[in-house]
Motif scaffolding. Structure first.
Motif, PDB file in Angstrom:
ATOM      1  N   ARG A 207      38.592  20.650  36.494  1.00 51.19           N
ATOM      2  CA  ARG A 207      38.315  20.044  37.819  1.00 51.19           C
ATOM      3  C   ARG A 207      38.987  19.230  38.560  1.00 51.19           C
ATOM      4  O   ARG A 207      39.420  19.546  39.855  1.00 51.19           O
ATOM      5  N   ASP A 208      39.350  18.143  38.072  1.00 49.40           N
ATOM      6  CA  ASP A 208      40.466  17.209  38.295  1.00 49.40           C
ATOM      7  C   ASP A 208      41.796  17.579  38.533  1.00 49.40           C
ATOM      8  O   ASP A 208      42.215  17.619  39.477  1.00 49.40           O
ATOM      9  N   LEU A 213      45.830  19.415  42.015  1.00 48.04           N
ATOM     10  CA  LEU A 213      47.052  20.426  42.386  1.00 48.04           C
ATOM     11  C   LEU A 213      46.848  20.946  43.838  1.00 48.04           C
ATOM     12  O   LEU A 213      47.693  21.093  44.519  1.00 48.04           O
ATOM     13  N   GLY A 214      45.763  21.154  44.213  1.00 52.50           N
ATOM     14  CA  GLY A 214      45.303  21.397  45.776  1.00 52.50           C
ATOM     15  C   GLY A 214      46.041  20.197  46.508  1.00 52.50           C
ATOM     16  O   GLY A 214      46.647  20.527  47.660  1.00 52.50           O
ATOM     17  N   ARG A 248      64.117  18.561  40.920  1.00 53.92           N
ATOM     18  CA  ARG A 248      62.899  18.311  41.342  1.00 53.92           C
ATOM     19  C   ARG A 248      62.205  17.360  40.496  1.00 53.92           C
ATOM     20  O   ARG A 248      62.565  17.121  39.435  1.00 53.92           O
ATOM     21  N   ALA A 249      61.196  16.651  41.145  1.00 50.01           N
ATOM     22  CA  ALA A 249      60.347  15.631  40.478  1.00 50.01           C
ATOM     23  C   ALA A 249      59.279  16.550  39.449  1.00 50.01           C
ATOM     24  O   ALA A 249      58.683  17.476  40.175  1.00 50.01           O
ATOM     25  N   VAL A 250      58.958  16.184  38.089  1.00 48.48           N
ATOM     26  CA  VAL A 250      58.159  16.703  37.456  1.00 48.48           C
ATOM     27  C   VAL A 250      57.035  15.805  37.162  1.00 48.48           C
ATOM     28  O   VAL A 250      57.133  14.805  36.744  1.00 48.48           O
ATOM     29  N   LEU A 251      55.744  16.431  37.440  1.00 50.66           N
ATOM     30  CA  LEU A 251      54.461  15.699  37.043  1.00 50.66           C
ATOM     31  C   LEU A 251      53.889  16.499  36.145  1.00 50.66           C
ATOM     32  O   LEU A 251      53.470  17.548  36.183  1.00 50.66           O
ATOM     33  N   VAL A 252      53.450  15.759  34.915  1.00 45.47           N
ATOM     34  CA  VAL A 252      52.864  16.195  33.764  1.00 45.47           C
ATOM     35  C   VAL A 252      51.578  15.815  33.720  1.00 45.47           C
ATOM     36  O   VAL A 252      50.916  14.501  33.678  1.00 45.47           O
ATOM     37  N   LEU A 253      50.579  16.818  33.964  1.00 49.34           N
ATOM     38  CA  LEU A 253      49.057  16.483  33.780  1.00 49.34           C
ATOM     39  C   LEU A 253      48.465  16.737  32.602  1.00 49.34           C
ATOM     40  O   LEU A 253      47.927  17.981  32.215  1.00 49.34           O
TER      41      LEU A 253
END
Length: 323
Positions: A207-208, A213-214, A248-253
């Protein structure tokens, strides 16, 4: 009943005083009986021989108790005044003394608000409330989420404003000015790409992930935001995966196996190396404390703790150490 031995004594005494063949004199019989201590009166003997009543503890009704004479208490002065006033028809006189106020509080005012007012019913839980998801509070604070997203995904690029100190230094050193230097500014026009780890180790934070992401799509834009879903490792990408566009910047969750202790280190190192070849800046957001981060992860890419205390300053400090 009188004992038989006493009556036998009376008979023998009467027979001794009466001549043979004659009827005993009743007065003589009563005198002899009185001398021997025997009372021949039937009514008096019934009263004497009646057993004494035995009083057993019984439960009496309130009205019955009030009717018993031995429960009556001596009347007080105030009661006697009230009774006399009622008998004569005169107005009742009130009792005077320090206890008058206390007596009025419970005798003349019996209705209390806590006994008369109805208590409202508690709201009942409906079936929809049981089926619906409980309220969710994301890991990042709502007030700072947008600023944290900009700090994580923005890229410094030359802006329209001229960098005057750089231009003066270039001309003073007698170098040819082929292009005017511009001041670098953080921007999101290059877009962003998000890697979402939906393995079992990140099941507590799904859920986080959706909430963040939204927020990223709202800050960067729907068209400039790419999303890839993986199962704990870059080797297990979900269907529809596409590599991020260059620049592009890449964000890893992801959790990088911190929860279960199983991680494919080589797969992550190869994938991050391939992204840097495409001039993509990679940063990881990990929902675990800093003391649980493996050393190879912090050496591979900038890592930011995903928690309530994460601020823009924490993000900039992590990116500054990596650069």
């Amino acid at each position: 009943m009188t004992p038989a031995t006493w009556l036998g004594d009376v008979v023998r005494a009467v027979a001794a005083e009466t001549p043979p063949g004659t009827t005993p004199d009743p007065e003589l019989v009563r005198q002899i009986a009185r001398m021997l201590g025997v009372d021949l009166d039937p009514h008096r003997r019934a009263e004497i021989e009646e057993p004494e009543p035995v009083f057993a503890p019984t439960r009496l009704h309130a009205t019955e108790v009030a009717e018993q004479p031995w429960h009556e208490q001596p009347a007080t002065t105030a009661e006697r005044v009230v009774r006399s006033s009622r008998a004569t028809g005169e107005p009742e006189a009130r009792e005077q003394g320090p206890m008058v106020g206390l007596q009025e509080s419970w005798t003349e005012r019996p209705d209390q608000p806590w006994t008369t007012d109805a208590v409202p019913d508690l709201p009942r839980i409906t079936e929809k409330q049981l089926i619906a998801d409980p309220p969710h509070e994301p890991l990042l604070r709502r007030a700072t989420t947008s600023a944290v997203v900009q700090a994580l995904l923005s890229r410094h690029a030359p802006d329209s404003e001229i960098d005057v100190p750089a231009l003066v230094e270039q001309t003073a050193s007698a170098r040819a000015v082929r292009e005017l230097p511009r001041l670098p500014r953080p921007t999101l026009r290059f877009g962003a790409h998000v890697l979402v780890d939906q393995s079992e180790g990140m099941s507590l934070f799904r859920r986080d992930q959706q909430t963040l992401l939204g927020a990223i799509r709202g800050v960067v834009g729907e068209a400039l935001t790419g999303v890839s879903v993986l199962d704990g490792s870059p080797r297990r990408m979900r269907r529809g995966h596409r590599d991020p566009e260059p620049g592009r910047a890449v964000l890893v969750l992801a959790g990088f196996g911190i929860r279960w202790g199983r991680v494919e280190r080589n797969a992550w190192e190869n994938y991050v190396c391939r992204l840097r070849q495409r001039e993509c800046r990679v940063v990881a957001l990990v929902p675990f404390p800093r003391d649980r981060w493996p050393g190879w992860l912090t050496a591979l890419m900038p890592v930011v703790c995903w928690d309530r205390g994460t601020t823009v300053g924490v993000v900039r400090a992590a990116l500054g150490k990596a650069s």
